[in-house]
Design a protein around this motif. Structure first.
Motif, mmCIF file in Angstrom:
data_model
loop_
_atom_site.group_PDB
_atom_site.id
_atom_site.type_symbol
_atom_site.label_atom_id
_atom_site.label_comp_id
_atom_site.label_asym_id
_atom_site.label_seq_id
_atom_site.Cartn_x
_atom_site.Cartn_y
_atom_site.Cartn_z
ATOM 1 N N VAL A 217 -0.373 -11.607 -18.537
ATOM 2 C CA VAL A 217 0.914 -11.930 -17.907
ATOM 3 C C VAL A 217 1.871 -12.439 -18.988
ATOM 4 N N LYS A 218 3.025 -11.817 -19.070
ATOM 5 C CA LYS A 218 3.992 -12.182 -20.102
ATOM 6 C C LYS A 218 4.788 -13.427 -19.697
ATOM 7 N N PRO A 219 5.320 -14.173 -20.663
ATOM 8 C CA PRO A 219 6.156 -15.334 -20.354
ATOM 9 C C PRO A 219 7.325 -14.955 -19.449
ATOM 10 N N MET A 220 7.783 -15.904 -18.666
ATOM 11 C CA MET A 220 8.855 -15.664 -17.701
ATOM 12 C C MET A 220 10.157 -15.293 -18.413
ATOM 13 N N ASP A 221 10.824 -14.285 -17.890
ATOM 14 C CA ASP A 221 12.097 -13.841 -18.435
ATOM 15 C C ASP A 221 13.175 -14.915 -18.239
ATOM 16 N N LYS A 222 13.828 -15.297 -19.318
ATOM 17 C CA LYS A 222 14.806 -16.386 -19.269
ATOM 18 C C LYS A 222 16.039 -16.026 -18.450
ATOM 19 N N GLU A 223 16.426 -14.765 -18.466
ATOM 20 C CA GLU A 223 17.592 -14.353 -17.694
ATOM 21 C C GLU A 223 17.312 -14.412 -16.195
ATOM 22 N N LYS A 224 16.098 -14.055 -15.805
ATOM 23 C CA LYS A 224 15.749 -14.128 -14.385
ATOM 24 C C LYS A 224 15.694 -15.576 -13.910
ATOM 25 N N ILE A 225 15.230 -16.462 -14.782
ATOM 26 C CA ILE A 225 15.210 -17.888 -14.446
ATOM 27 C C ILE A 225 16.621 -18.372 -14.128
ATOM 28 N N LYS A 226 17.601 -17.918 -14.883
ATOM 29 C CA LYS A 226 18.986 -18.329 -14.641
ATOM 30 C C LYS A 226 19.456 -17.904 -13.251
ATOM 31 N N VAL A 227 19.057 -16.711 -12.829
ATOM 32 C CA VAL A 227 19.414 -16.218 -11.498
ATOM 33 C C VAL A 227 18.769 -17.100 -10.418
ATOM 34 N N LEU A 228 17.502 -17.426 -10.618
ATOM 35 C CA LEU A 228 16.774 -18.238 -9.638
ATOM 36 C C LEU A 228 17.308 -19.666 -9.595
ATOM 37 N N GLU A 229 17.755 -20.174 -10.724
ATOM 38 C CA GLU A 229 18.326 -21.521 -10.774
ATOM 39 C C GLU A 229 19.592 -21.616 -9.932
#
Length: 235
Positions: A217-229
Motif C-alpha cells: 500500500v502506497k503512502p496517502m496522496d497529499k492532494e487527495k488529503i487536501k480534498v478530504l480536509e
C-alpha cells in the motif's frame, strides 16, 4: 508506584499546543494495520519509572512550556492501559502548573473519570466510523472505545480529533462525511487532523520479524488529503 514508558521526546511540536514534553507509554491492546511503533505493543518491556521521577524530568522544560503555552502529552502505546500511574503523573503535573494532554485511542481498562479530571486536552484518535471497520483497522474493542467516549462527552475538556487516512480503507469521501457526522456529536472540538498514511515504520516490522499487513500500500496522496480536509472542516 512504577510505570512503564517506551521513550520521551523532550521538545515535541506535533502532540498538542506549544512545545510538549511527550511521554510514550509502553503497552497497547490494539494492533492497527498502519501502526509505526510496534515496539510499544508489549507492556512487559519498557523503562520502569515512578510518577515523581517522570514529572521531575518534565519540570526541567517548564520555561519552554510557559513561553509557548505548551506542556506535557501522554502518548503511546496507549497511556490508558496504565491508569494508576497515569493519574498520579497527571496529578503531579497539575500541582506543578503544567498543562496536560493525553493522546489516546480511547481503549484502556477504566478509571476514565479520574484520568480526565486531571487532563486539559484530549487528542482522540478515531480509528474508524463503525464496528466492522474498527475491527479491520485496529483489531480492538469498539465497545471499550464507546465507553471512553461516553465519559469524555460528560466533560468540558478541549478536544482534538485525529484520524489516519489509508488508501482504499478510509480515504473515500463517503467515509469522511460519516466521520464528520460523528465528530459533530462532540462538544469542545478545537482541531481536526487527517493524518496521511505513511510507510516510515515498515523497517521496524522487518527487524522484529512481524508481518506488515499493508505491504504494497502506497503512502496517502497529499492532494487527495487536501480534498478530504475541505470536507471534514465543514463540521
Amino acid at each position: 508506584m512504577i510505570g512503564k514508558i517506551h521513550s520521551i521526546e523532550s521538545l515535541g511540536l506535533n502532540d498538542g499546543p506549544g512545545v510538549r514534553f511527550v511521554v510514550f507509554f509502553q503497552g497497547c491492546n490494539l494492533r492497527c494495520v498502519y501502526c509505526h511503533n510496534p515496539d510499544t505493543w508489549s507492556i512487559a518491556s519498557g523503562e520502569e519509572i515512578t510518577p515523581k521521577q517522570l514529572v521531575n524530568k518534565a519540570i526541567r522544560f517548564k520555561s519552554y512550556f510557559k513561553s509557548s503555552q505548551g506542556g506535557v502529552t501522554c502518548s503511546g502505546g496507549e497511556p490508558l492501559l496504565q491508569p494508576d500511574f497515569l493519574i498520579e503523573f497527571l496529578k503531579l503535573c497539575k500541582k506543578n502548573g503544567i498543562h496536560t494532554a493525553i493522546d489516546t485511542a480511547g481503549v484502556g481498562i477504566g478509571k476514565y473519570e479520574e484520568i480526565l479530571k486531571y487532563t486539559d486536552l484530549v487528542l482522540l484518535d478515531i480509528k474508524h466510523i463503525d464496528e466492522k471497520g474498527y475491527e479491520k483497522i485496529a483489531g480492538g474493542n469498539y465497545d471499550e472505545f464507546r465507553r471512553f467516549v461516553k465519559v469524555l462527552k460528560k466533560t468540558d475538556i478541549d478536544l482534538w480529533i485525529r484520524h489516519v487516512v489509508v488508501p482504499t480503507m478510509t480515504d473515500s469521501e463517503s467515509h469522511i462525511n460519516s466521520l464528520r457526522d460523528i465528530i459533530g456529536g462532540f462538544d469542545n472540538v478545537k482541531k481536526i487532523e487527517l493524518l496521511p498514511y505513511h510507510t516510515l515504520g515498515v523497517n521496524k516490522y522487518k527487524k522484529m520479524d512481524i508481518p506488515y499487513k499493508l505491504e504494497g500500500v502506497k503512502p496517502m496522496d497529499k492532494e487527495k488529503i487536501k480534498v478530504l480536509e475541505k470536507i471534514i472542516q465543514k463540521v
